[in-house]
Motif scaffolding. Structure first.
Motif, PDB file in Angstrom:
ATOM      1  N   GLU A 423       0.809  -1.215   0.000  1.00  0.00           N
ATOM      2  CA  GLU A 423       0.000   0.000   0.000  1.00  0.00           C
ATOM      3  C   GLU A 423       0.845   1.268   0.000  1.00  0.00           C
ATOM      4  OE1 GLU A 423      -3.884  -1.794   2.368  1.00  0.00           O
ATOM      5  OE2 GLU A 423      -2.739  -0.109   3.204  1.00  0.00           O
ATOM      6  N   ASP A 424       2.050   1.191   0.539  1.00  0.00           N
ATOM      7  CA  ASP A 424       2.885   2.393   0.627  1.00  0.00           C
ATOM      8  C   ASP A 424       3.739   2.598  -0.623  1.00  0.00           C
ATOM      9  OD1 ASP A 424       4.437   0.186   1.057  1.00  0.00           O
ATOM     10  OD2 ASP A 424       5.680   1.094   2.636  1.00  0.00           O
ATOM     11  N   GLU A 425       3.493   1.802  -1.675  1.00  0.00           N
ATOM     12  CA  GLU A 425       4.271   1.947  -2.895  1.00  0.00           C
ATOM     13  C   GLU A 425       3.340   2.195  -4.076  1.00  0.00           C
ATOM     14  OE1 GLU A 425       7.442  -0.627  -3.708  1.00  0.00           O
ATOM     15  OE2 GLU A 425       7.831  -1.172  -1.625  1.00  0.00           O
ATOM     16  N   TRP A 426       3.913   2.797  -5.133  1.00  0.00           N
ATOM     17  CA  TRP A 426       3.146   3.133  -6.337  1.00  0.00           C
ATOM     18  C   TRP A 426       3.307   2.026  -7.367  1.00  0.00           C
ATOM     19  CZ3 TRP A 426       4.869   6.042 -11.129  1.00  0.00           C
ATOM     20  CH2 TRP A 426       3.782   6.292 -11.972  1.00  0.00           C
ATOM     21  N   ALA A 427       2.169   1.523  -7.880  1.00  0.00           N
ATOM     22  CA  ALA A 427       2.203   0.423  -8.842  1.00  0.00           C
ATOM     23  C   ALA A 427       2.932   0.814 -10.125  1.00  0.00           C
ATOM     24  CB  ALA A 427       0.782  -0.039  -9.157  1.00  0.00           C
ATOM     25  N   GLY A 428       2.972   2.115 -10.444  1.00  0.00           N
ATOM     26  CA  GLY A 428       3.641   2.560 -11.655  1.00  0.00           C
ATOM     27  C   GLY A 428       5.148   2.370 -11.637  1.00  0.00           C
ATOM     28  N   ASP A 429       5.705   2.088 -10.446  1.00  0.00           N
ATOM     29  CA  ASP A 429       7.142   1.805 -10.362  1.00  0.00           C
ATOM     30  C   ASP A 429       7.464   0.385 -10.794  1.00  0.00           C
ATOM     31  OD1 ASP A 429       7.738   4.326  -9.467  1.00  0.00           O
ATOM     32  OD2 ASP A 429       7.571   3.798  -7.347  1.00  0.00           O
ATOM     33  N   TYR A 430       6.428  -0.474 -10.929  1.00  0.00           N
ATOM     34  CA  TYR A 430       6.656  -1.884 -11.226  1.00  0.00           C
ATOM     35  C   TYR A 430       6.332  -2.178 -12.692  1.00  0.00           C
ATOM     36  CZ  TYR A 430       7.092  -2.762  -6.235  1.00  0.00           C
ATOM     37  OH  TYR A 430       7.508  -2.768  -4.936  1.00  0.00           O
ATOM     38  N   PHE A 431       7.092  -3.087 -13.256  1.00  0.00           N
ATOM     39  CA  PHE A 431       6.960  -3.463 -14.666  1.00  0.00           C
ATOM     40  C   PHE A 431       6.983  -4.981 -14.755  1.00  0.00           C
ATOM     41  CE2 PHE A 431       7.065  -2.322 -19.083  1.00  0.00           C
ATOM     42  CZ  PHE A 431       7.718  -3.359 -19.728  1.00  0.00           C
ATOM     43  N   ILE A 432       5.965  -5.583 -15.422  1.00  0.00           N
ATOM     44  CA  ILE A 432       5.887  -7.038 -15.517  1.00  0.00           C
ATOM     45  C   ILE A 432       5.950  -7.462 -16.980  1.00  0.00           C
ATOM     46  CG2 ILE A 432       3.344  -7.085 -15.540  1.00  0.00           C
ATOM     47  CD1 ILE A 432       3.570  -9.723 -13.909  1.00  0.00           C
ATOM     48  N   SER A 433       6.644  -8.566 -17.231  1.00  0.00           N
ATOM     49  CA  SER A 433       6.756  -9.068 -18.603  1.00  0.00           C
ATOM     50  C   SER A 433       6.606 -10.579 -18.611  1.00  0.00           C
ATOM     51  CB  SER A 433       8.098  -8.679 -19.217  1.00  0.00           C
ATOM     52  OG  SER A 433       9.174  -9.232 -18.477  1.00  0.00           O
ATOM     53  N   LEU A 434       6.009 -11.097 -19.693  1.00  0.00           N
ATOM     54  CA  LEU A 434       5.853 -12.531 -19.934  1.00  0.00           C
ATOM     55  C   LEU A 434       6.415 -12.826 -21.313  1.00  0.00           C
ATOM     56  CD1 LEU A 434       2.216 -13.184 -18.686  1.00  0.00           C
ATOM     57  CD2 LEU A 434       4.263 -14.208 -17.750  1.00  0.00           C
ATOM     58  N   VAL A 435       7.246 -13.869 -21.420  1.00  0.00           N
ATOM     59  CA  VAL A 435       7.877 -14.193 -22.693  1.00  0.00           C
ATOM     60  C   VAL A 435       7.725 -15.680 -22.969  1.00  0.00           C
ATOM     61  CG1 VAL A 435      10.021 -14.181 -24.025  1.00  0.00           C
ATOM     62  CG2 VAL A 435       9.543 -12.322 -22.402  1.00  0.00           C
ATOM     63  N   ASN A 436       7.265 -15.997 -24.194  1.00  0.00           N
ATOM     64  CA  ASN A 436       7.203 -17.380 -24.662  1.00  0.00           C
ATOM     65  C   ASN A 436       7.670 -17.395 -26.102  1.00  0.00           C
ATOM     66  OD1 ASN A 436       5.049 -19.508 -26.183  1.00  0.00           O
ATOM     67  ND2 ASN A 436       6.243 -20.308 -24.460  1.00  0.00           N
ATOM     68  N   GLY A 437       8.928 -17.768 -26.315  1.00  0.00           N
ATOM     69  CA  GLY A 437       9.486 -17.729 -27.657  1.00  0.00           C
ATOM     70  C   GLY A 437       9.501 -16.311 -28.183  1.00  0.00           C
ATOM     71  N   SER A 438       8.910 -16.122 -29.349  1.00  0.00           N
ATOM     72  CA  SER A 438       8.875 -14.789 -29.954  1.00  0.00           C
ATOM     73  C   SER A 438       7.705 -13.960 -29.457  1.00  0.00           C
ATOM     74  CB  SER A 438       8.799 -14.914 -31.484  1.00  0.00           C
ATOM     75  OG  SER A 438       7.612 -15.614 -31.852  1.00  0.00           O
ATOM     76  N   SER A 439       6.837 -14.551 -28.647  1.00  0.00           N
ATOM     77  CA  SER A 439       5.659 -13.854 -28.128  1.00  0.00           C
ATOM     78  C   SER A 439       5.976 -13.258 -26.765  1.00  0.00           C
ATOM     79  CB  SER A 439       4.482 -14.816 -28.017  1.00  0.00           C
ATOM     80  OG  SER A 439       3.386 -14.183 -27.422  1.00  0.00           O
ATOM     81  N   SER A 440       5.590 -12.019 -26.561  1.00  0.00           N
ATOM     82  CA  SER A 440       5.848 -11.383 -25.268  1.00  0.00           C
ATOM     83  C   SER A 440       4.732 -10.406 -24.937  1.00  0.00           C
ATOM     84  CB  SER A 440       7.196 -10.662 -25.274  1.00  0.00           C
ATOM     85  OG  SER A 440       7.184  -9.586 -26.199  1.00  0.00           O
ATOM     86  N   ILE A 441       4.502 -10.212 -23.645  1.00  0.00           N
ATOM     87  CA  ILE A 441       3.529  -9.255 -23.134  1.00  0.00           C
ATOM     88  C   ILE A 441       4.209  -8.495 -22.014  1.00  0.00           C
ATOM     89  CG2 ILE A 441       1.295  -8.948 -22.003  1.00  0.00           C
ATOM     90  CD1 ILE A 441       0.438 -11.603 -23.181  1.00  0.00           C
ATOM     91  N   SER A 442       4.060  -7.176 -21.988  1.00  0.00           N
ATOM     92  CA  SER A 442       4.672  -6.389 -20.921  1.00  0.00           C
ATOM     93  C   SER A 442       3.790  -5.189 -20.605  1.00  0.00           C
ATOM     94  CB  SER A 442       6.078  -5.932 -21.319  1.00  0.00           C
ATOM     95  OG  SER A 442       6.042  -5.174 -22.515  1.00  0.00           O
ATOM     96  N   HIS A 443       3.727  -4.845 -19.322  1.00  0.00           N
ATOM     97  CA  HIS A 443       2.899  -3.724 -18.872  1.00  0.00           C
ATOM     98  C   HIS A 443       3.507  -3.116 -17.621  1.00  0.00           C
ATOM     99  CE1 HIS A 443      -0.656  -4.359 -21.426  1.00  0.00           C
ATOM    100  NE2 HIS A 443      -0.464  -5.648 -21.245  1.00  0.00           N
TER     101      HIS A 443
END
Length: 692
Positions: A423-443
């Motif tokens: 709760e004391d941190e800002w979610a915008g400081d965090y970055f998540i990524s998923l990678v499977n071969g040439s496919s990737s998702i990041s937000h």
């Protein structure tokens, strides 16, 4: 200091082969029966209405070609029977109604009838005549009237009484001439100034009284001691949106003032006989002339008539059209009524693996959804979409990401990853990524939806990819906070080996069996399941039976041929992506593919909706794609309707995934063994989800 972030992953169950479509069904017949009925060419349909004691009940009726007269610019009289306005028609003379029975005036959708000299009952004085005004299904037909000298917009004239006027729909705008009602009495001696009976069941109605007359109600004849002020009559409102405005007229020492709905007063000497005003539904806004009643009579009358309100109707009054008070018996210049909305509370229901859940909401008696009992509407008012949270939910395992991932499962094959941020941190400081071969998702985590479990990242996972692992990394700035691997298979395997209900385990096993069958059917990484029987992967589906059903190919093509259509129905494919959908192929036999697409969109509907998802396939085919269907609704019936103009009737058949699956499961072609197995596995999965 490196923080430990707990991430809960959720494998969301469902339907999905990502590559291509299965072979098309090319045979089979259904009985030549269909349920949809539309008007044959030349017939006119219109909407009727009645009051059943609690609400307006509508129905659709038709009048056959030859059973009605089309209204044109030269039309002068509607003596009796049905009259239809099909386009934009402007009359140059007064339009007379009745004399030979009741009159049904039907306003077609998109049509406008303009009567600048009014619509009045015949000069025979037949106050028993009835004018019924109808609209079609969309209710977009319009009627615009302005009374000639001595004439109401709709109703009486110097030589005719106002009969009975029933308005069932449409957009009605009626203005009376000097001392004539918008709807009701005209300017005529004796009863010719009286309002008859006006009933409104639907539509949008605006009625403006000419100088000194009521919006809906009485007109005026003469002045001084010889003045005759028409009776207020009977006004009944059951539905629709009604606005009625009375007016004031001064002529030397005489002044006449009309109510919004009701009667008229002359100075302090004369007033109309009070009427009966019944409001059982709809929304009403009534504005009297200066000092007159919104609903009732002129300003000097002691006879304000009787107001009867239906159950659940609120009536309010105002002196300035700004500050409103509940009606307590005292009439004011501004009066309005509307249904009282009763809010029924529905508590939040968490979804389970057998039952759909829903958010907390309030259902209004007006049929709308609200977020509280104070009238705050939910943004989405689209039926089930408002309240359904998920199709199917499996129990959630909350464990460290580094351990076997698991979570909840719904009707769509996807993965949910939950990311609780302190709760004391800002979610915008965090970055998540998923990678499977040439496919990737990041937000950035702040871009994700926030739930009670944390921010959630969802991505679709095809059935054949259930065993594929996705590399996950969570970063804060340049510092890695957590890493790991997730897959649908690991999730389902964790559930099947955990302390869960046997029914839940059976659903997961059937899901894995379906995924393995998809890998075989599409020849995707079959080494992952080498040496393993598919039945061993989940429930045994080797003896799955499916009752044969088929699409009426021959019957449909007979219709297409009779209509000289540029297409013929070729066959059906079941496309199994993240959610399965049906692909209905049509062969182009004449013209171009673009022409075939235009023909499909003009002549065909699915579930009474226009077809929008249609595309070219190769050089000789066009394909309709249905909406995707979640696993628990796999056998959902689509109504495919063809507008057959030759046989003057629509042709409707049910289309569903079961038709394709029955063809595949019962097919003896050994080359289709893998297709047969994947259909068996899919159906077995469906049975476990719906039965458990």
């Amino acid at each position: 200091m490196k923080k430990t972030i707990r991430i809960v992953t959720a494998g969301l169950l469902a339907l999905a082969l990502v590559s291509g479509a299965l072979p098309a069904v090319t045979g089979g017949l259904l009985p030549d029966s269909f349920g949809a009925v539309v008007s044959a060419e030349g017939e006119i349909s219109y909407v009727t209405a009645d009051w059943d004691g609690t609400k307006v009940v509508t129905d659709t009726e038709t009048v056959e070609q030859g059973g009605y007269t089309e209204v044109t610019e030269s039309t002068r009289r509607l003596l009796g029977g049905a009259f239809v306005v099909k386009g934009n028609v402007t009359l140059s003379r007064t339009l007379y109604v009745g004399g030979y029975g009741d009159v049904d005036l039907i306003l077609c959708d998109g049509a406008t009838l303009t009567a600048p000299k009014g619509i009045v009952f015949t000069r025979s004085g037949d106050s028993d005549a009835t004018l019924n005004i109808y609209a079609q299904q969309l209710g977009t037909g319009k009627l615009v009237t302005s009374g000639d000298i001595g004439c109401a917009g709709i109703g009486g004239s110097p030589g005719s009484s106002c009969g009975t006027i029933n308005i069932y729909g449409g957009n009605i705008n009626a203005t009376g001439n000097l001392t004539c009602a918008g709807i009701g009495g005209g300017c005529g001696s004796g009863s010719f100034s009286d309002n008859g009976t006006v009933r409104i069941y639907g539509g949008t109605v605006f009625a403006l009284g000419g100088g000194g007359a009521a919006g809906i109600g009485a007109g005026v004849y003469g002045e001084g001691t010889a003045a005759y002020l028409g009776a207020s009559g009977i006004v009944e409102i059951y539905g629709g949106n009604v606005t009625a405005v009375g007016s004031k007229y001064e002529n030397g020492s005489y002044e006449f003032t009309g109510a919004g709905i009701g009667g008229v007063s002359q100075n302090s000497e004369h007033s109309s006989e009070g009427g009966t005003f019944r409001i059982f539904g709809g929304e009403v806004h009534a504005e009297g002339g200066e000092f007159a009643d919104g609903i009732g009579n002129g300003p000097y009358s002691d006879d304000h008539g009787v107001i009867e309100l239906g159950e659940g109707i609120e009536l309010e009054t105002s002196r300035d059209n700004k500050n409103w008070n509940k009606y307590t018996g005292t009439r004011e210049r501004y009066m309005r009524s509307f249904p009282i909305v009763v809010y029924t509370h529905h508590a939040r229901v968490p979804a389970t693996y057998t039952d759909e859940g829903h958010i907390e909401y309030w259902m209004g008696s007006d049929g709308h959804y609200y977020s509280d009992d104070h009238g705050t509407p939910l943004a989405d008012q689209n039926g089930d979409n408002v309240v359904n949270m998920n199709d199917i939910i499996l129990p959630k395992l909350e464990i460290l990401m580094q351990a076997d991932p698991s979570g909840s499962a719904t009707g769509n094959l996807a993965m949910n990853i939950y990311i609780p941020i302190p709760e004391d941190e800002w979610a915008g400081d965090y970055f998540i990524s998923l990678v499977n071969g040439s496919s990737s998702i990041s937000h950035y985590v702040s871009d994700l939806d926030e739930t009670a479990q944390g921010y959630v990242l969802q991505f679709e996972t095809p059935a054949k990819n259930m065993r594929d692992e996705y590399a996950l990394e969570l970063q804060k700035g340049s510092e890695t906070q957590a890493t790991g691997y997730v897959s649908v298979y690991d999730y389902a395997d964790t559930v099947t080996k955990g302390d869960y209900d046997d029914k839940v385990k059976a659903v997961c096993r059937s899901m894995l069996s379906y995924g393995a069958a998809a890998q075989v059917a599409l020849n995707y990484k079959t080494g992952q399941i080498e040496g393993m029987t598919l039945a061993g992967e989940g429930a045994d589906y080797s003896n799955v039976k499916f009752e044969r059903a088929a699409f009426a190919k021959v019957a449909l093509n007979e219709r297409l041929e009779a209509n000289d259509a540029p297409i013929r129905y070729e066959g059906m494919s079941l496309v199994l992506k993240h959610d399965p959908y049906l692909s209905l192929a049509f062969r182009v036999v004449s013209g171009t593919q673009d022409g075939a697409i235009a023909y499909l969109q003009e002549k065909f509907q699915i579930d009474q909706k226009e077809i929008t998802n249609v595309e070219k396939n190769g050089k000789k085919f066009v394909v309709i794609k249905t909406d995707p269907v979640a696993i628990n609704k796999l056998l959902f019936n689509y109504k495919l309707t063809y507008d057959d103009t030759v046989l003057d009737s629509p042709y409707t058949v049910d289309v569903n995934a079961g038709q394709y699956m029955s063809w595949a499961i019962n097919n003896k072609d050994e080359d289709l063994a893998a297709v047969k197995d994947v259909c068996k596995a899919l159906y077995n999965y469906y049975e476990h989800v719906t039965q458990n």
